[in-house]
Design a protein around this motif. Structure first.
Motif, mmCIF file in Angstrom:
data_model
loop_
_atom_site.group_PDB
_atom_site.id
_atom_site.type_symbol
_atom_site.label_atom_id
_atom_site.label_comp_id
_atom_site.label_asym_id
_atom_site.label_seq_id
_atom_site.Cartn_x
_atom_site.Cartn_y
_atom_site.Cartn_z
ATOM 1 N N LEU A 10 38.204 36.959 32.415
ATOM 2 C CA LEU A 10 37.748 37.046 33.804
ATOM 3 C C LEU A 10 38.802 36.547 34.791
ATOM 4 C CD1 LEU A 10 34.087 35.786 33.287
ATOM 5 C CD2 LEU A 10 34.833 38.128 33.624
ATOM 6 N N PHE A 11 40.066 36.514 34.340
ATOM 7 C CA PHE A 11 41.150 36.053 35.212
ATOM 8 C C PHE A 11 41.895 37.250 35.816
ATOM 9 C CE2 PHE A 11 40.120 32.526 32.576
ATOM 10 C CZ PHE A 11 40.353 31.400 33.357
ATOM 11 N N VAL A 12 42.448 37.032 37.018
ATOM 12 C CA VAL A 12 43.152 38.099 37.759
ATOM 13 C C VAL A 12 44.359 37.512 38.472
ATOM 14 C CG1 VAL A 12 41.089 39.528 38.137
ATOM 15 C CG2 VAL A 12 41.657 37.718 39.781
ATOM 16 N N ILE A 27 44.953 48.051 41.819
ATOM 17 C CA ILE A 27 44.498 46.930 42.645
ATOM 18 C C ILE A 27 43.040 47.231 43.039
ATOM 19 C CG2 ILE A 27 44.790 45.656 44.789
ATOM 20 C CD1 ILE A 27 47.773 46.241 44.652
ATOM 21 N N THR A 28 42.142 46.392 42.596
ATOM 22 C CA THR A 28 40.714 46.577 42.870
ATOM 23 C C THR A 28 40.162 45.322 43.525
ATOM 24 O OG1 THR A 28 40.548 47.971 40.886
ATOM 25 C CG2 THR A 28 38.471 47.166 41.844
ATOM 26 N N ASP A 29 39.492 45.513 44.675
ATOM 27 C CA ASP A 29 38.937 44.370 45.434
ATOM 28 C C ASP A 29 40.026 43.353 45.773
ATOM 29 O OD1 ASP A 29 36.336 45.435 45.340
ATOM 30 O OD2 ASP A 29 35.946 44.489 43.395
ATOM 31 N N GLY A 30 41.242 43.864 45.996
ATOM 32 C CA GLY A 30 42.344 43.009 46.421
ATOM 33 C C GLY A 30 43.024 42.243 45.309
ATOM 34 N N VAL A 31 42.683 42.526 44.049
ATOM 35 C CA VAL A 31 43.317 41.821 42.930
ATOM 36 C C VAL A 31 43.729 42.827 41.864
ATOM 37 C CG1 VAL A 31 42.059 39.655 43.294
ATOM 38 C CG2 VAL A 31 41.078 41.421 41.803
ATOM 39 N N CYS A 32 44.582 42.379 40.932
ATOM 40 C CA CYS A 32 44.992 43.211 39.806
ATOM 41 C C CYS A 32 45.011 42.331 38.564
ATOM 42 C CB CYS A 32 46.361 43.837 40.064
ATOM 43 S SG CYS A 32 47.672 42.611 40.399
ATOM 44 N N THR A 33 45.185 42.954 37.418
ATOM 45 C CA THR A 33 45.182 42.169 36.176
ATOM 46 C C THR A 33 46.480 42.329 35.387
ATOM 47 O OG1 THR A 33 44.126 43.978 34.947
ATOM 48 C CG2 THR A 33 42.664 42.344 35.953
ATOM 49 N N CYS A 34 47.430 43.077 35.940
ATOM 50 C CA CYS A 34 48.679 43.287 35.207
ATOM 51 C C CYS A 34 49.832 43.493 36.200
ATOM 52 C CB CYS A 34 48.543 44.497 34.282
ATOM 53 S SG CYS A 34 50.034 44.866 33.320
ATOM 54 N N GLY A 42 56.166 30.216 38.471
ATOM 55 C CA GLY A 42 55.400 29.681 37.343
ATOM 56 C C GLY A 42 53.899 29.852 37.481
ATOM 57 N N GLN A 43 53.487 30.710 38.392
ATOM 58 C CA GLN A 43 52.062 30.918 38.621
ATOM 59 C C GLN A 43 51.399 31.639 37.443
ATOM 60 O OE1 GLN A 43 51.262 33.552 41.863
ATOM 61 N NE2 GLN A 43 49.173 32.797 42.197
ATOM 62 N N PHE A 44 50.103 31.311 37.210
ATOM 63 C CA PHE A 44 49.319 31.995 36.181
ATOM 64 C C PHE A 44 48.187 32.770 36.843
ATOM 65 C CE2 PHE A 44 51.091 28.339 33.898
ATOM 66 C CZ PHE A 44 51.646 28.953 32.789
ATOM 67 N N CYS A 45 47.549 33.614 36.042
ATOM 68 C CA CYS A 45 46.351 34.298 36.520
ATOM 69 C C CYS A 45 45.297 33.266 36.920
ATOM 70 C CB CYS A 45 45.779 35.205 35.423
ATOM 71 S SG CYS A 45 46.906 36.521 34.896
ATOM 72 N N GLN A 46 44.453 33.643 37.884
ATOM 73 C CA GLN A 46 43.413 32.739 38.389
ATOM 74 C C GLN A 46 42.031 33.332 38.105
ATOM 75 O OE1 GLN A 46 44.152 31.919 42.517
ATOM 76 N NE2 GLN A 46 46.341 31.556 42.189
ATOM 77 N N LEU A 47 41.037 32.434 37.991
ATOM 78 C CA LEU A 47 39.664 32.880 37.743
ATOM 79 C C LEU A 47 39.186 33.715 38.922
ATOM 80 C CD1 LEU A 47 37.226 32.654 35.792
ATOM 81 C CD2 LEU A 47 36.450 30.713 37.166
ATOM 82 N N LYS A 48 38.620 34.865 38.611
ATOM 83 C CA LYS A 48 38.146 35.760 39.654
ATOM 84 C C LYS A 48 37.054 35.077 40.470
ATOM 85 C CE LYS A 48 36.544 40.541 40.229
ATOM 86 N NZ LYS A 48 36.122 41.762 39.514
ATOM 87 N N LYS A 49 37.188 35.097 41.776
ATOM 88 C CA LYS A 49 36.239 34.431 42.660
ATOM 89 C C LYS A 49 34.848 35.024 42.493
ATOM 90 C CE LYS A 49 39.502 33.007 46.255
ATOM 91 N NZ LYS A 49 39.872 33.120 47.687
ATOM 92 N N GLY A 50 33.861 34.144 42.588
ATOM 93 C CA GLY A 50 32.473 34.589 42.461
ATOM 94 C C GLY A 50 32.039 34.819 41.027
ATOM 95 N N THR A 51 32.930 34.460 40.082
ATOM 96 C CA THR A 51 32.608 34.660 38.674
ATOM 97 C C THR A 51 32.412 33.316 37.997
ATOM 98 O OG1 THR A 51 33.931 36.670 38.605
ATOM 99 C CG2 THR A 51 33.385 35.645 36.500
ATOM 100 N N THR A 52 31.342 33.187 37.275
ATOM 101 C CA THR A 52 31.071 31.964 36.530
ATOM 102 C C THR A 52 31.162 32.262 35.043
ATOM 103 O OG1 THR A 52 29.581 31.164 38.258
ATOM 104 C CG2 THR A 52 29.381 30.139 36.099
ATOM 105 N N SER A 53 31.911 31.449 34.354
ATOM 106 C CA SER A 53 32.065 31.638 32.912
ATOM 107 C C SER A 53 31.627 30.377 32.190
ATOM 108 C CB SER A 53 33.531 31.940 32.566
ATOM 109 O OG SER A 53 33.954 33.114 33.217
#
Length: 310
Positions: A10-12, A27-34, A42-53
């Motif tokens: 669930l990270f983007v 790019i979907t809803d302003g984010v991408c996954t690749c 050194g940034q990493f993917c971040q948890l998609k907002k509004g998503t609870t895991s």
């Protein structure tokens, strides 16, 4: 071709990163996954907002001082949840499930409170307690697959959906037991009680009114009897299908210089015929009285007032 960085689960990648580098998906809803790059900050993917895991993590803690086990239990039970690790990661529950130690030359692994070994584990290893409901709480072994005790499920939290109506549910380790209320039995007596084999009344409901006469000239005994009857928790079970649902003192008769005098208790009264047949020792109101100067020769007692006033 260069680096390619993909987000897991669930990270983007945030919108800025997607625009700064060439993307390798939409790019979907302003984010991408690749992205076709290795971010230089050194940034990493971040948890998609509004998503609870929800994650369950098993942690193996090893030490040989048994007093540390009690310390760890105390520490875990005193956490206030949720426990924040970061802005978007909380610990919602910490559960101690299994404690293993050496018993002589062999490992013995015991489950903590409300936990059990699975059926398969109890069958594979020698158990050091009884097998209840197909599970056990202690095995003489250290499971090779690193398995831990599992939390026992209390099936009786919603007893009616498990056992059906007119029944009680008792939780057991790894299972539960359903039993019918007094005066009820399962539809099919050959199989256990369940929501699919619910309890039905064994006999039609019958109500009885029983009048008991007690002869005593000691008013203290009458007072003691009043206190005793008020202390009953009703319904009071006599047998599997007989309950006392109500107990009342209705009439108290005593001797005075003129003869017997019978007074009604509480909400009880003498009916109009009795009031007219005997001399009354209070006023006749609305056709009834509460005291007569006599002992009715038909053995009648005072009657509940609501019988005259629906």
């Amino acid at each position: 071709m260069g680096y390619q960085c993909k987000c897991e689960g669930l990270f983007v990648w945030p919108i800025d990163t997607c625009h700064s580098y060439e993307t390798c998906d939409n790019i979907t809803d302003g984010v991408c996954t690749c992205i076709n790059a290795l971010p230089n900050n050194g940034q990493f993917c971040q948890l998609k907002k509004g998503t609870t895991s929800n994650y369950m993590i098993d942690v193996d803690v090893r030490f040989f001082d048994s007093s540390l086990v009690n310390y760890l239990r105390h520490l875990i039970t005193n956490f206030n949840f949720p426990l924040a690790l970061s802005n978007n990661i909380n610990v919602t529950d910490i559960d101690m499930s299994t404690v293993c130690g050496l018993n002589g030359t062999e490992y013995e692994c015991k489950c903590e409170e409300h936990h059990v070994w699975s059926n398969d584990t109890c069958e594979v290893y020698q158990v050091c307690d009884g097998i209840v409901g197909g599970t056990c709480g202690c095995i003489q072994g250290l499971p090779s697959e690193g398995q831990l005790c599992q939390k026992d499920i209390n099936e009786c939290k919603d007893a009616q959906s498990v056992c059906g109506q007119n029944s009680d549910c008792i939780n057991t380790i790894g299972s539960h037991i359903c039993s019918c209320w007094s005066g009820f039995a399962p539809l099919n007596k050959d199989i256990p009680v369940s929501v699919n084999n619910s309890c039905v009344r064994t006999q039609p409901l019958t109500e009885y009114l029983i009048e008991i006469e007690i002869n005593t000239l000691n008013p203290a005994i009458i007072d003691q009897l009043r206190r005793l009857l008020l202390s009953f928790n009703l319904p009071y079970t006599l047998t599997d299908n007989t309950n006392i649902t109500e107990i009342n003192i209705t009439t108290v008769c005593s001797l005075n210089e003129m003869g017997y005098q019978c007074k009604c208790e509480g909400l009880f009264v003498w009916p109009i015929d009795t009031c007219h047949s005997y001399e009354t020792c209070d006023n006749i109101t609305d056709g009834v009285c509460t005291c007569i100067n006599a002992l009715p020769n038909n053995g009648q007692f005072c009657q509940l007032k609501k019988a005259f006033y629906p």
